[in-house]
Enzyme design. Structure first.
Site, mmCIF file in Angstrom:
data_model
loop_
_atom_site.group_PDB
_atom_site.id
_atom_site.type_symbol
_atom_site.label_atom_id
_atom_site.label_comp_id
_atom_site.label_asym_id
_atom_site.label_seq_id
_atom_site.Cartn_x
_atom_site.Cartn_y
_atom_site.Cartn_z
ATOM 1 N N LYS A 36 0.823 -1.212 0.000
ATOM 2 C CA LYS A 36 0.000 0.000 0.000
ATOM 3 C C LYS A 36 0.858 1.263 0.000
ATOM 4 O O LYS A 36 0.655 2.171 -0.804
ATOM 5 C CB LYS A 36 -0.940 -0.019 1.207
ATOM 6 C CG LYS A 36 -1.927 -1.182 1.189
ATOM 7 C CD LYS A 36 -2.801 -1.214 2.432
ATOM 8 C CE LYS A 36 -2.039 -1.557 3.685
ATOM 9 N NZ LYS A 36 -1.449 -2.914 3.641
ATOM 10 N N PRO A 111 -3.400 0.968 7.739
ATOM 11 C CA PRO A 111 -2.618 -0.209 8.140
ATOM 12 C C PRO A 111 -3.315 -1.512 7.780
ATOM 13 O O PRO A 111 -4.539 -1.603 7.706
ATOM 14 C CB PRO A 111 -2.499 -0.050 9.657
ATOM 15 C CG PRO A 111 -3.676 0.770 10.047
ATOM 16 C CD PRO A 111 -3.926 1.699 8.895
ATOM 17 N N ILE A 166 2.586 -8.174 -9.333
ATOM 18 C CA ILE A 166 2.348 -9.074 -10.460
ATOM 19 C C ILE A 166 3.671 -9.478 -11.104
ATOM 20 O O ILE A 166 3.770 -10.519 -11.768
ATOM 21 C CB ILE A 166 1.404 -8.403 -11.498
ATOM 22 C CG1 ILE A 166 0.813 -9.418 -12.469
ATOM 23 C CG2 ILE A 166 2.091 -7.275 -12.214
ATOM 24 C CD1 ILE A 166 -0.262 -10.274 -11.886
ATOM 25 N N SER A 540 -21.566 -0.266 43.272
ATOM 26 C CA SER A 540 -21.489 0.574 42.055
ATOM 27 C C SER A 540 -20.057 1.036 41.813
ATOM 28 O O SER A 540 -19.744 2.217 41.966
ATOM 29 C CB SER A 540 -22.434 1.769 42.152
ATOM 30 O OG SER A 540 -22.343 2.439 43.386
#
Length: 632
Positions: A36, A111, A166, A540
């Site tokens: 990339k 990424p 390629i 809590s």
């Protein structure tokens, strides 16, 4: 040295042509090490957008950090973080700008590693096109599928399948055709409008900006040709007019305008518009910009609208076409990508930012998580980092929206942690929930103020919090007895007692504890509405849940009482043997042992539970209530 004189007219014409070019936003994505960053570096190099000092620096860095032998490593143009250069990967999202004679571009290099999926989603959120790179040697991989799914989810409708490297498979047409066929089969249900496969070699430049001789069998466009000619301009301008107000512009008493960026459609002077929330209508009197008055404007342009009438409009409101208003609701179903290391817990309060409006709310239900590799629906009680799920969201007040599939600008939202102010999630609204618009608060004649006055008290909830064994229930029980003796009307909600009925279906996981507190807080609110003084005794342990409970009440109705007993003291009491069992490992998620207790930072009342008798602490609570006029 000869001095070349610049033609001012030619220079002005050049700037004007450059300003009029269209802008295309695209991102590169795919699996790690598919090339990339190299592709973006090659694009910058081939389009002659690098200065001599940049090229010299690139050549030096290629010797030090490069991975392609003696050749220039184009990935280093984008991989700016030292950690990226050392590992040869992209971690952050890198943005680059470049332009050709035909178009301007902003490219996001995202990424490939799975743990950085959230970064990829960030880059995709503003992109028109996704260039999905596939290593010709490896074919379609798990991350290829993951990024494709997220790109589709985020509304990207144009994809380039760039079969890179390629050259490493002998420029094989057969391998290219096989990869393209595999991808088309996989992506058939992803809803992409265009899908352009291109074989290329980012390292050597084949089919990036020029064709070369190695791919003579390929007769399609090069990557740059495709990006220069792809038409995405009509998609946002063809939508109904949407204008989220970012700022109410009042420079003086004679001017009142509403500034923002058009999120969809177009608007002209004289158009009838409506405020989405209130339905109030007016007409556009003027459209102001930095460059002067305009007769019309389209999606993507930042303008200031002046209306013909005085209409109540604030930051976060949406001005829309009068004949095509967005939906308004306080509950909706959405796809959600979770982007934080701390898991999403249903019921936990967050801020939801939709356009310019931020509203408190919570995810009320995780309908199902999605395996982004197989698209399988999975049951889930919480969402971990990079998870994708379909959820129901409930907000404290209504918002205007369009389904994300119709307009990403008015259908997308981010989730913000209320304590850290970090962005922890990103979502795409699917549809409003019907019950949100059908259920309204029923007005009654008797109010909690009148009920409280009849009882000679000011309704409130006394929220006792602290470690197990801190003495909360003991103190709360004593306070209730003292208030009863004074003729006050109270009710005590105790953590153990409610688990025999109201919350008997809940365990002690973090998810269940959050739901436990949510139910108790809603119950306490009903008792306060009845005019009572409610004593709620619950560990809590999480600040966010106590904050959620506080926000259910009017100012002054929530009194947080921290019974501050040190862990060693609480553990030495251990009346139920819970600490001993927790230390032995037979009780999991026990507060103070293997689950944290987040002490209040600014409670209304802090009691020194390890130093004073329970009777003394109860007297302190009663004294506080008298001093602050809850009782006389």
């Amino acid at each position: 040295m000869d001095i070349v004189e610049l033609d001012p007219t030619a220079f002005t014409d050049y700037l004007a042509r450059h300003e009029e070019k269209g802008l295309l936003r695209f991102l590169t994505c795919g699996s790690v090490d598919d090339g990339k960053s190299t592709l973006i570096g090659r694009l910058l190099y081939d389009t002659k957008l690098l200065f001599e000092d940049q090229l010299a620096s690139l050549e030096r860095d290629s010797v030090k950090h490069g991975t392609v032998g003696e050749d220039i490593d184009f990935a280093l143009l984008v991989d700016g973080l030292e950690a990226e250069r050392e590992q040869g990967i992209t971690i952050d999202v890198a943005y680059r700008f470049f332009a050709t004679d035909k178009r301007k571009f902003i490219v996001a290099d995202t990424p490939g590693h799975e743990q950085y999926t959230r970064n990829m989603a960030t880059g995709a959120s503003n992109a028109d096109v996704a260039i999905l790179l596939v290593d010709a040697r490896k074919g379609i991989l798990t991350q290829t599928r993951r990024h494709s799914f997220i790109a589709s989810l985020l509304g990207i409708r144009h994809v380039v399948v760039a079969v890179n490297k390629i050259d490493l498979v002998g420029y094989s047409e057969e391998i290219f055709d096989r990869i393209v066929a595999d991808y088309r089969e996989f992506a058939v249900d992803l809803g992409f409008q265009t899908l352009q496969p291109i074989p290329l070699s980012a390292r050597f430049g084949d089919n990036v900006t020029g064709r070369g001789e190695n791919l003579s069998w390929y007769d399609g466009p090069t990557l740059l040709e495709h990006l220069e000619t792809l038409d995405v301009s009509q998609e946002r301008t063809s939508l109904p007019f949407r204008f989220p107000v970012q700022w109410v512009n009042r420079p003086n008493l004679d001017f009142r305008g509403y500034s923002g960026t058009i999120a969809g459609g177009r608007v002209s002077v004289g158009d009838e518009v409506a405020v989405a929330m209130s339905g109030r209508t007016s007409t556009v009197k003027a459209i102001s910009t930095f460059d002067g008055e305009r007769a019309s404007a389209i999606a993507g342009e930042a303008v200031t609208l002046v209306l013909s009438d005085e209409v109540d409009i604030s930051r976060g409101d949406v001005i829309a076409a009068a004949g095509a208003r967005p939906e308004v609701t306080d509950q909706f179903a959405a796809h959600l990508i979770w982007m934080h290391d701390d898991a999403l817990i249903p019921g936990r309060p967050y801020l939801f930012k939709i356009g310019a409006k931020s509203v408190a709310g919570s995810v009320t239900e995780i309908k199902h998580a999605i395996d982004v590799n197989t698209f399988q629906h999975l049951a889930a009680k919480s969402l971990e980092l990079n998870a994708v799920a379909v959820v129901n969201v409930s907000l404290r007040e209504p918002v205007a929206f369009d389904p994300y599939s119709e307009n990403p600008q008015t259908g997308g939202f981010i989730v913000i942690d209320r304590l850290s102010n970090l962005t922890v999630g990103a979502g795409m609204i699917d549809f409003g929930l019907r019950r949100a618009t059908n259920i309204h608060w029923q007005a009654v004649d008797l109010t909690k103020r009148l009920r409280g006055e009849a009882m000679g008290q000011r309704p409130a909830v006394l929220w006792f919090t602290g470690l197990s064994g801190a003495g909360k229930s003991t103190v709360a029980n004593l306070v209730e007895k003292k208030l009863f003796a004074l003729g006050k009307h109270t009710y005590l909600l105790d953590g153990d007692n409610v688990r025999h009925g109201l919350n008997r279906d809940l365990g002690f996981t973090e998810v269940d504890r959050v739901e436990n507190i949510r139910r108790v807080a809603e119950t306490a609110r009903l008792f306060v509405d009845a005019g009572l003084i409610v004593l709620a005794s619950f560990i809590s342990p999480f600040r966010s849940e106590r904050q959620m409970a506080r926000e259910l009440f009017d100012p002054g109705e929530f009194v947080e009482i921290f019974v501050d007993t040190p862990l060693r003291v609480a553990e030495s009491r251990d009346p139920k043997g819970l600490y001993k069992r927790a230390r032995e490992g037979s009780i999991k998620n026990f507060t103070g042992i293997d689950s944290p207790y987040e002490a209040p930072e600014s409670p209304e009342l802090q009691l020194a539970g390890g130093m004073n008798a329970a009777e003394t602490l109860a007297d302190q609570v009663v004294a506080y209530l008298k001093a602050h006029h809850y009782i006389d």
